[in-house]
Design a protein around this motif. Structure first.
Motif, PDB file in Angstrom:
ATOM      1  N   ASP A 183       0.820  -1.214   0.000  1.00 17.00           N
ATOM      2  CA  ASP A 183       0.000   0.000   0.000  1.00 17.00           C
ATOM      3  C   ASP A 183       0.855   1.265   0.000  1.00 17.00           C
ATOM      4  O   ASP A 183       0.381   2.354   0.333  1.00 17.00           O
ATOM      5  N   LEU A 204      -0.956   9.287 -13.920  1.00 15.78           N
ATOM      6  CA  LEU A 204      -1.312   7.951 -13.462  1.00 15.78           C
ATOM      7  C   LEU A 204      -1.668   7.964 -11.985  1.00 15.78           C
ATOM      8  O   LEU A 204      -2.682   7.374 -11.576  1.00 15.78           O
ATOM      9  N   ALA A 205      -0.859   8.616 -11.185  1.00 15.68           N
ATOM     10  CA  ALA A 205      -1.122   8.682  -9.745  1.00 15.68           C
ATOM     11  C   ALA A 205      -2.440   9.390  -9.460  1.00 15.68           C
ATOM     12  O   ALA A 205      -3.208   8.955  -8.584  1.00 15.68           O
ATOM     13  N   TYR A 207      -5.080   9.599 -11.441  1.00 14.12           N
ATOM     14  CA  TYR A 207      -6.192   8.736 -11.868  1.00 14.12           C
ATOM     15  C   TYR A 207      -6.464   7.639 -10.843  1.00 14.12           C
ATOM     16  O   TYR A 207      -7.615   7.326 -10.529  1.00 14.12           O
ATOM     17  N   LEU A 208      -5.390   7.054 -10.313  1.00 16.14           N
ATOM     18  CA  LEU A 208      -5.533   5.964  -9.349  1.00 16.14           C
ATOM     19  C   LEU A 208      -5.737   6.461  -7.924  1.00 16.14           C
ATOM     20  O   LEU A 208      -5.968   5.662  -7.020  1.00 16.14           O
ATOM     21  N   GLU A 209      -5.633   7.792  -7.736  1.00 12.96           N
ATOM     22  CA  GLU A 209      -5.742   8.414  -6.420  1.00 12.96           C
ATOM     23  C   GLU A 209      -4.739   7.794  -5.448  1.00 12.96           C
ATOM     24  O   GLU A 209      -5.055   7.463  -4.309  1.00 12.96           O
ATOM     25  N   ARG A 210      -3.504   7.677  -5.940  1.00 11.65           N
ATOM     26  CA  ARG A 210      -2.435   7.109  -5.130  1.00 11.65           C
ATOM     27  C   ARG A 210      -1.340   8.152  -4.923  1.00 11.65           C
ATOM     28  O   ARG A 210      -1.092   8.995  -5.795  1.00 11.65           O
ATOM     29  N   ARG A 307      -2.165   5.765 -19.504  1.00 15.88           N
ATOM     30  CA  ARG A 307      -3.300   4.866 -19.256  1.00 15.88           C
ATOM     31  C   ARG A 307      -2.913   3.411 -19.460  1.00 15.88           C
ATOM     32  O   ARG A 307      -3.476   2.507 -18.824  1.00 15.88           O
ATOM     33  N   ILE A 310      -1.743   1.155 -16.338  1.00 17.00           N
ATOM     34  CA  ILE A 310      -2.638   0.751 -15.249  1.00 17.00           C
ATOM     35  C   ILE A 310      -2.617  -0.755 -15.039  1.00 17.00           C
ATOM     36  O   ILE A 310      -2.403  -1.248 -13.917  1.00 17.00           O
ATOM     37  N   LYS A 311      -2.811  -1.529 -16.099  1.00 16.76           N
ATOM     38  CA  LYS A 311      -2.839  -2.989 -15.959  1.00 16.76           C
ATOM     39  C   LYS A 311      -1.473  -3.551 -15.572  1.00 16.76           C
ATOM     40  O   LYS A 311      -1.390  -4.418 -14.688  1.00 16.76           O
ATOM     41  N   ASP A 314      -0.916  -3.394 -11.905  1.00 12.02           N
ATOM     42  CA  ASP A 314      -1.601  -4.451 -11.163  1.00 12.02           C
ATOM     43  C   ASP A 314      -0.810  -5.757 -11.200  1.00 12.02           C
ATOM     44  O   ASP A 314      -0.693  -6.457 -10.197  1.00 12.02           O
TER      45      ASP A 314
END
Length: 352
Positions: A183, A204-205, A207-210, A307, A310-311, A314
């Motif tokens: 996390d 990216l950060a 969009y992912l709210e990270r 974009r 993103i995958k 993960d």
């Protein structure tokens, strides 16, 4: 062997390093000393903990500014003055000179020398560097070396001969393995300039709210002011420049490292350093050279759209820190130094 490594008389080898080339010079010089060689380095200065000797060419006490024939600022005039001192330096005591410089005057002077040399090609070909290196190689007994396969291939087409490859390496003791935080924040490092494309990491950060931590010196003030600074907030954090030890500590709190440069990284030391620390790397093929790619640990996508990261992010989330370090283990500076020593001996014997 007695070796001379050339950075440049106004190039500092103190941390935090200005770039990967300075980090490479320091790590290689120290490892060569550990292997039993005598090593001097032409540079402005270096940290006192190093094993090699720094050769300094000092600035003139007189003004080097020129407002008439060829207008030159004081700082540039002093750089010219320092660099041209290389022509008066006695290199006959050295078996091999290893060039790692981007300074034209170094190669203008070096072309006059008969001491065998190695030229490491740290940057992609540009019109300026192609002319500079072709001139140098025409006149000096020097072997060119690329730091990755793609650097070798690019330079071969310009230099007309095959360019040997010696892959970069790192000192693994300086990058301890960390138990990665699933996390944790995203981490990005590099010089702040358009071609390094920190914007992709920020997008990216967001969009992912990270959370994202950005580390590196500002090379382009306009780019930082207009494209980066307005996006900084409590979640998007800019930490400025950092030493290797500081960056290692930051890696301990991260979940992944983002490599988003849009220019072709010659090697990508940051990618290797983060893998050694246990962090998976996600980025573009421009930022991650083929040697450092792995389908699960160091994922490079043939795209420059944030974009598309993103995958892969993960997928990388399932990677084990130990696996990341094991993948990086073959890029050890001891291996790199041993390969250079083989080239040193070969060219020294050939010239004799």
């Amino acid at each position: 062997m007695k070796l001379l490594l050339v950075a440049g008389p106004f190039i500092s080898l103190r941390e935090p390093y200005n770039g990967g080339t300075e980090a490479f010079i320091v790590a290689l010089a120290n490892e060569l000393v550990r292997l039993g060689h005598s090593v001097d380095v032409i540079a402005k200065d270096a940290d006192e903990t190093n094993l090699f000797q720094v050769i300094e060419f000092h600035e003139s006490p007189l003004s080097m500014k020129d407002d008439s024939y060829r207008p030159t600022s004081e700082w540039l005039g002093q750089q010219h003055y320092q660099t041209l001192q290389y022509g008066l330096f006695d290199v006959s005591q050295y078996d091999v000179i290893h060039y790692n410089s981007f300074i034209p005057e170094i190669y203008a002077v070096g072309a006059l020398l008969k001491t065998p040399g190695v030229l490491t090609l740290h940057l992609p070909p540009t019109e300026k560097f192609v002319l500079m290196y072709k001139f140098f190689l025409k006149h000096a007994p020097v072997v060119p070396v690329g730091i990755s396969t793609r650097m070798s291939e690019q330079w071969t087409s310009f230099l007309g001969n095959d360019v040997d490859v010696i892959l970069n390496g790192i000192v693994f003791d300086q990058w301890p393995l960390h138990a990665r935080k699933a996390d944790g924040y995203l981490l990005w490092s590099g010089r702040i300039a358009k071609e390094k494309n920190v914007e992709a990491a920020i997008q990216l950060a967001n969009y992912l709210e990270r959370p994202l931590k950005i580390v590196g010196p500002v090379f382009d003030n306009h780019y930082f002011r207009d494209r980066v600074q307005p996006q900084l907030n409590e979640r998007i954090d800019y930490i400025s420049h950092a030493t290797q030890q500081q960056l290692s500590k930051l890696a301990a709190g991260a979940s992944a490292y983002l490599a988003t440069a849009t220019w072709e990284e010659p090697f990508g030391l940051s990618t290797l350093e983060m893998l050694a620390s246990g962090l998976p790397v996600i980025g573009f093929t421009t930022a991650i050279p083929p040697e450092l790619r792995h389908e699960k640990l160091s994922i490079a996508i043939d795209s420059q759209d944030w974009r598309d990261l993103i995958k892969p992010l993960d997928v990388a989330g399932d990677s084990a820190p130990g696996a990341c370090r094991d993948f990086a283990a073959s890029f050890d500076m001891r291996k790199t130094a041993a390969a250079y020593v083989s080239v040193y001996k070969r060219i020294a014997e050939k010239v004799r």
